[in-house]
Enzyme design. Structure first.
Site, PDB file in Angstrom:
ATOM      1  N   SER A  19       0.856  -1.192   0.000  1.00 36.88           N
ATOM      2  CA  SER A  19       0.000   0.000   0.000  1.00 36.88           C
ATOM      3  C   SER A  19       0.888   1.237   0.000  1.00 36.88           C
ATOM      4  O   SER A  19       1.691   1.397  -0.912  1.00 36.88           O
ATOM      5  CB  SER A  19      -0.950  -0.026   1.213  1.00 36.88           C
ATOM      6  OG  SER A  19      -1.876   1.034   1.155  1.00 36.88           O
TER       7      SER A  19
ATOM      8  N   HIS B 180      -2.585  -1.155  -3.341  1.00 32.37           N
ATOM      9  CA  HIS B 180      -3.732  -0.268  -3.156  1.00 32.37           C
ATOM     10  C   HIS B 180      -3.571   0.958  -4.050  1.00 32.37           C
ATOM     11  O   HIS B 180      -2.696   1.789  -3.828  1.00 32.37           O
ATOM     12  CB  HIS B 180      -3.839   0.182  -1.695  1.00 32.37           C
ATOM     13  CG  HIS B 180      -4.175  -0.937  -0.761  1.00 32.37           C
ATOM     14  ND1 HIS B 180      -3.871  -0.887   0.590  1.00 32.37           N
ATOM     15  CD2 HIS B 180      -4.788  -2.138  -0.966  1.00 32.37           C
ATOM     16  CE1 HIS B 180      -4.291  -2.004   1.167  1.00 32.37           C
ATOM     17  NE2 HIS B 180      -4.843  -2.780   0.236  1.00 32.37           N
TER      18      HIS B 180
ATOM     19  N   ASP C 196      -4.590  -4.564   6.160  1.00 28.56           N
ATOM     20  CA  ASP C 196      -5.038  -5.422   5.069  1.00 28.56           C
ATOM     21  C   ASP C 196      -3.977  -6.482   4.759  1.00 28.56           C
ATOM     22  O   ASP C 196      -2.813  -6.163   4.555  1.00 28.56           O
ATOM     23  CB  ASP C 196      -5.325  -4.571   3.827  1.00 28.56           C
ATOM     24  CG  ASP C 196      -5.982  -5.374   2.713  1.00 28.56           C
ATOM     25  OD1 ASP C 196      -6.589  -6.417   3.020  1.00 28.56           O
ATOM     26  OD2 ASP C 196      -5.902  -4.943   1.547  1.00 28.56           O
TER      27      ASP C 196
END
Length: 385
Positions: free
Chosen positions: A208, A234, A330
């Site tokens: 991310s 992401h 995540d």
């Protein structure tokens, strides 16, 4: 928190730069009025929310801005002449992204009056939005124009405000309702180890914040005969295709944005499409990927947890899981599922992570076999393949 301010006259940006000057956890970003610069800010800086002035929305730059907003999933704050009747100009098609509307008169107050009466409220709302990028879960809120009547008094000061005093002191139309942090079950239910065949290795990667540069370092060690790699970074839909294309031009391996049904093979790197969840499956001797629509999982789409769960189920000990720099958690829970099903798992260390969130959460729950600096991860993966 990173706030991107797009203001053609510069007034709003100046106000926010001054307003947050003492907040070390807030960075005000600027993209100018160039479409390429704007896209680069989203790809490289990962703003948490966007602030747009009504004059900007009605300018020639509004069309370019609208095209970008249609491909991101961040909340937008709109500065309007009239908070009850905002003129969205070129942003009419993407106005559903607007989750907070502030009357522009607030920014024309003297600095002292603005700071004492309105800044605390606005800062609170911005931080709430920045923490939760779930644009579909917000009710639109409006901060009204100041009361200029002779009887109005400034009684509150920023340093003694809290959530309850702010909410009692100002008229705001609705209360923010945050959507639940969806479990991967909403996309793919865990069914244990489905594929027990022994195959060649596949590598699944989640990243991310800071991931775009981390992936460049990670990928440079791989060759045409290296195991296939599937990556969830992401990133908003609309940007992942160009990101994959840029990577493909840099490295001696095939890198592409995921398409439904892509079959994995040595030397192939698949980047998840920013608009869909990505899973890996196994059938008839081949691994392949599927794109799935649906709600955010772990506050993201694509979600690392979704990819990792599919790898746990369909690859088991044939998989190597890698979790790189990133904010939030995540990937942690489903990396543990991978490990329990025999996969080897690696996390980037704190020293080389831009944000040590996702790796830390995976480490905390015992999902990680090996913690390594970024520069050593790829070689370690290849030795384990």
């Amino acid at each position: 928190m990173k706030i991107l301010v797009i203001d053609i006259q510069g007034l709003i940006k100046q106000v926010f730069v001054r307003a947050f000057s003492k907040d070390n956890d807030v960075e005000i970003l600027n993209a100018g009025f160039n479409s390429l610069n704007l896209i680069n800010v989203f790809l490289q800086k990962f703003p948490d929310l966007v602030i747009i002035d009504e004059n900007t929305a009605r300018s020639n730059f509004g069309n370019s801005l609208n095209n970008v907003l249609n491909n991101i999933s961040l909340p937008v704050v709109f500065i309007a002449q009239n908070e009850m009747l905002p003129n969205f100009g070129c942003l009419e098609q993407s106005k559903e992204k607007v989750k907070l509307i502030i009357n522009k008169l607030n920014f024309k107050l003297t600095v002292d009056l603005f700071r004492s009466k309105y800044l605390a409220l606005i800062k609170l709302e911005l931080k709430n939005l920045g923490k939760n990028k779930l644009i579909s879960s917000f009710e639109v809120k409006r901060i009204q124009a100041p009361d200029f009547s002779s009887n109005s008094k400034v009684e509150l000061r920023e340093n003694n405000l809290n959530d309850s005093s702010i909410r009692k002191s100002y008229r705001v139309s609705d209360v923010i309702n945050f959507a639940p942090k969806n479990d991967p079950d909403v996309i793919i239910k865990y069914q244990g180890l489905i594929n027990k065949h022994k195959t060649g290795k596949i590598i699944v990667v989640g990243s991310s914040t800071g991931g775009t540069e981390a992936l460049r370092i990670f990928l440079r060690s791989f060759k045409k005969d290296s195991p296939p790699i599937i990556i969830v970074q992401h990133m908003p839909g609309g940007f992942t295709k160009s990101f994959a294309k840029n990577l493909n031009n840099e490295f001696n391996i095939d890198i592409k944005e995921a398409e439904d049904g892509d079959i994995l093979r040595p030397g192939l790197v698949i980047i998840a499409n920013g608009s869909y969840h990505l899973i890996v499956k196994y059938s008839s001797g081949n691994y392949f990927v599927n794109l799935l629509d649906g709600p955010l999982v772990s506050r993201h789409k694509p979600s690392v947890n979704v990819l990792f769960r599919s790898a746990a189920m369909y690859a088991g000990s044939n998989a190597i899981g890698v979790i790189l720099t990133g904010m939030g958690d995540d990937g942690a829970v489903c990396m543990l599922e991978m490990k329990k099903n025999g996969a080897y798992t690696i996390a980037q260390d704190q020293e080389t992570s831009v944000v040590f969130g996702m790796p830390m959460e995976a480490i905390k729950i015992g999902a990680v076999d090996k913690i390594l600096p970024l520069s050593e991860i790829a070689d370690h993966v290849l030795r384990r393949s």
